[in-house]
Design an enzyme around this catalytic site. Sequence first.
Site, PDB file in Angstrom:
ATOM      1  N   LYS A 147      11.711 -32.688   8.707  1.00  0.00           N
ATOM      2  CA  LYS A 147      10.684 -32.305   7.743  1.00  0.00           C
ATOM      3  C   LYS A 147      11.326 -32.215   6.371  1.00  0.00           C
ATOM      4  O   LYS A 147      12.072 -31.293   6.087  1.00  0.00           O
ATOM      5  CB  LYS A 147      10.064 -30.959   8.124  1.00  0.00           C
ATOM      6  CG  LYS A 147       9.083 -31.074   9.257  1.00  0.00           C
ATOM      7  CD  LYS A 147       8.685 -29.712   9.784  1.00  0.00           C
ATOM      8  CE  LYS A 147       8.898 -29.620  11.274  1.00  0.00           C
ATOM      9  NZ  LYS A 147      10.041 -28.870  11.725  1.00  0.00           N
ATOM     10  N   GLU A 160      10.522 -35.567  34.284  1.00  0.00           N
ATOM     11  CA  GLU A 160       9.297 -34.877  34.683  1.00  0.00           C
ATOM     12  C   GLU A 160       8.167 -35.836  35.060  1.00  0.00           C
ATOM     13  O   GLU A 160       7.140 -35.410  35.599  1.00  0.00           O
ATOM     14  CB  GLU A 160       8.816 -33.971  33.534  1.00  0.00           C
ATOM     15  CG  GLU A 160       9.671 -32.732  33.306  1.00  0.00           C
ATOM     16  CD  GLU A 160      10.850 -32.970  32.357  1.00  0.00           C
ATOM     17  OE1 GLU A 160      11.269 -34.133  32.224  1.00  0.00           O
ATOM     18  OE2 GLU A 160      11.334 -31.997  31.768  1.00  0.00           O
TER      19      GLU A 160
HETATM   20  P1  ADP Z   1      17.131 -35.835  29.649  1.00  0.00           P
HETATM   21  O1  ADP Z   1      16.415 -35.032  28.631  1.00  0.00           O
HETATM   22  O2  ADP Z   1      17.653 -35.130  30.807  1.00  0.00           O
HETATM   23  O3  ADP Z   1      18.024 -36.894  29.080  1.00  0.00           O
HETATM   24  P2  ADP Z   1      14.975 -37.550  30.438  1.00  0.00           P
HETATM   25  O4  ADP Z   1      15.528 -38.838  30.860  1.00  0.00           O
HETATM   26  O5  ADP Z   1      13.965 -36.921  31.259  1.00  0.00           O
HETATM   27  O6  ADP Z   1      16.090 -36.625  30.388  1.00  0.00           O
HETATM   28  O7  ADP Z   1      14.528 -37.659  28.925  1.00  0.00           O
HETATM   29  C1  ADP Z   1      13.209 -37.965  28.604  1.00  0.00           C
HETATM   30  C2  ADP Z   1      13.058 -38.199  27.125  1.00  0.00           C
HETATM   31  O8  ADP Z   1      13.772 -39.371  26.727  1.00  0.00           O
HETATM   32  C3  ADP Z   1      11.653 -38.461  26.699  1.00  0.00           C
HETATM   33  O9  ADP Z   1      10.919 -37.273  26.570  1.00  0.00           O
HETATM   34  C4  ADP Z   1      11.863 -39.185  25.367  1.00  0.00           C
HETATM   35  O10 ADP Z   1      12.079 -38.275  24.315  1.00  0.00           O
HETATM   36  C5  ADP Z   1      13.123 -39.964  25.606  1.00  0.00           C
HETATM   37  N1  ADP Z   1      12.803 -41.358  25.900  1.00  0.00           N
HETATM   38  C6  ADP Z   1      12.704 -41.964  27.101  1.00  0.00           C
HETATM   39  N2  ADP Z   1      12.393 -43.268  26.976  1.00  0.00           N
HETATM   40  C7  ADP Z   1      12.299 -43.507  25.648  1.00  0.00           C
HETATM   41  C8  ADP Z   1      11.999 -44.659  24.850  1.00  0.00           C
HETATM   42  N3  ADP Z   1      11.762 -45.849  25.385  1.00  0.00           N
HETATM   43  N4  ADP Z   1      11.980 -44.491  23.506  1.00  0.00           N
HETATM   44  C9  ADP Z   1      12.216 -43.307  22.930  1.00  0.00           C
HETATM   45  N5  ADP Z   1      12.509 -42.202  23.622  1.00  0.00           N
HETATM   46  C10 ADP Z   1      12.550 -42.295  24.959  1.00  0.00           C
END
Ligand code: ADP
Length: 533
Positions: free
Chosen positions: A430, A321
Amino acid sequence: MQDAPLNIHDILRFASVAHGSRELVSRNVDEPVWRYDYARAWRRAAQAAHALATLGVEPGDRVSSLAWNTHRHFELFFAVPGMGAVLHTANPRLPEDHLVFTINHAGSKVLLLDRNMAEIVDRIKGQLETVQHYVVLSDAERMVDGFECYESLIAAEAEDYPWPKLDENAGAFLCYTSGTTGDPKGVLYSHRSVVLHALAAGLPGALNFSAFDVVMPCQSLYHATAWGLPFAGAINGVKFVFPCDRFDGASLQQMIADEGVTFSGGVPTIWTMYLDHLAKTGEAPGKLQRVIIGGSAVPRDMAVAFDRLGVAVQQIWGMTETSPLGVVSTPTPALAALGKDDENEVIWTRQGRMMFGIEMKIVDDDDNALPHDGEQSGALMVRGPWVLERYYRADASAIDAEGWFDTGDISTIDRFGFMRITDRKKDVIKSGGEWISSIDLENIAAGCPGVKVAAVAGVYHSKWEERPIMLVEPLEVGSVTEDAMREWLEPRIIKWWMPDRIILGAVPLTATGKIDKKAIRDKYGQVLAEPAT
Ligand code: ADP
């Protein structure tokens, strides 16, 4: 000032002139390594656009790709949006019903696939409602029966194309989130959002690209356009090295050594395999200087391991997004003044630092903004020119009245502008009214010798509401035991964070290489409810 629209194909046009002879190298499925340059890539993009037009693709139409990281996929990244159509980069790792859903939802006229996707496509073809042409990204000698051939289609076409000036707000890429719950959701990137994102991504305060870089994207081109690397790299004239679908340690090492790769990026699981390969063979990472890692939290020990090899790790955070770059870890003078150890600690353990173009705030349950003190955590909200407004074909907007998009992540922001994710909202554990960060626990567990990946999930507990369990996948059979895991965790965590159960077994991953917490909860959700045996 001139009202010149920001168009994606102008990036490759520019690279073909300003960096025309800079090399692009690509592995392909069962083909010799391919080598050419930006000038030729631009000519082939023109041929591809002509070929698609001949197949009946018109401005506004959608075209799906089911393809790996190759030079042909790279060409399509410019040819399809450049002719005014939209490229839907389908994710072959999605469950097949989701894959079918995304191609039908996109309403694509043409599906372009790599040769080793033919089997999947044969299985799902009957369910695809709008696809009229199936084109294999291959030369004529190695074609699969029953499909059209990309190289044959483009061979006779002209090497220039009357590239239109497009409305910069027109759709260009359609990327779906992996949809671990419910149907995948489409995010339609515009020409404007992609170009602005690319300009920002290349800046020294982000990925810091120059024409001296040799960039190997190991994040899939179908995963949020490989984090925009094809565009940010082309703007800066980097040499690209495309690894196709070969992300195992030995294959990556070969490309890194043979092609002089200086920069790469991808999700943590790929780098676990790469570091393991280096540890086993004693090989060195050659000219590799920097690796950006994101998609899931980077275990601190992974950054330390790379540091010992002379490779700097930059963590990034983003989501489909957000196009996807939201933050990138880069130092500042104020941080450097604290000394190298403290600087490293921040760079290694934070998701990244604010970048121009993405505004961030954290809020409590009542929507009150929380201070940037590095301590208080809240729901992370973002807004900006490459953040989603609404999902593709959705009636309702996905943002609030002030333009904020709720990322679904919980984070802190510190005084230096560094953001740290503590959990996804739905993964927070939690326990007796207190929160346990599954990411922190996973991060510490990943540092234990012999661990390939560790996953933590909160499951039902009659007294504490939820308690953490940990699923540990060993690097090799027997490389770690439950006792060794407990011994490792004990001095490193708060006592009550100790998982109630440590289970050795395969950790399920999603289509984008993240730990599939839902699958873990589905399988182990009741383990603590059962009477102890
Ligand atoms: P999908 O949900 O389709 O795998 P995305 O790649 O859009 O797709 O996922 C985004 C999510 O990935 C973020 O909202 C976050 O929760 C997680 N994320 C991305 N980069 C990091 C990071 N460096 N550390 C922790 N979580 C991450």
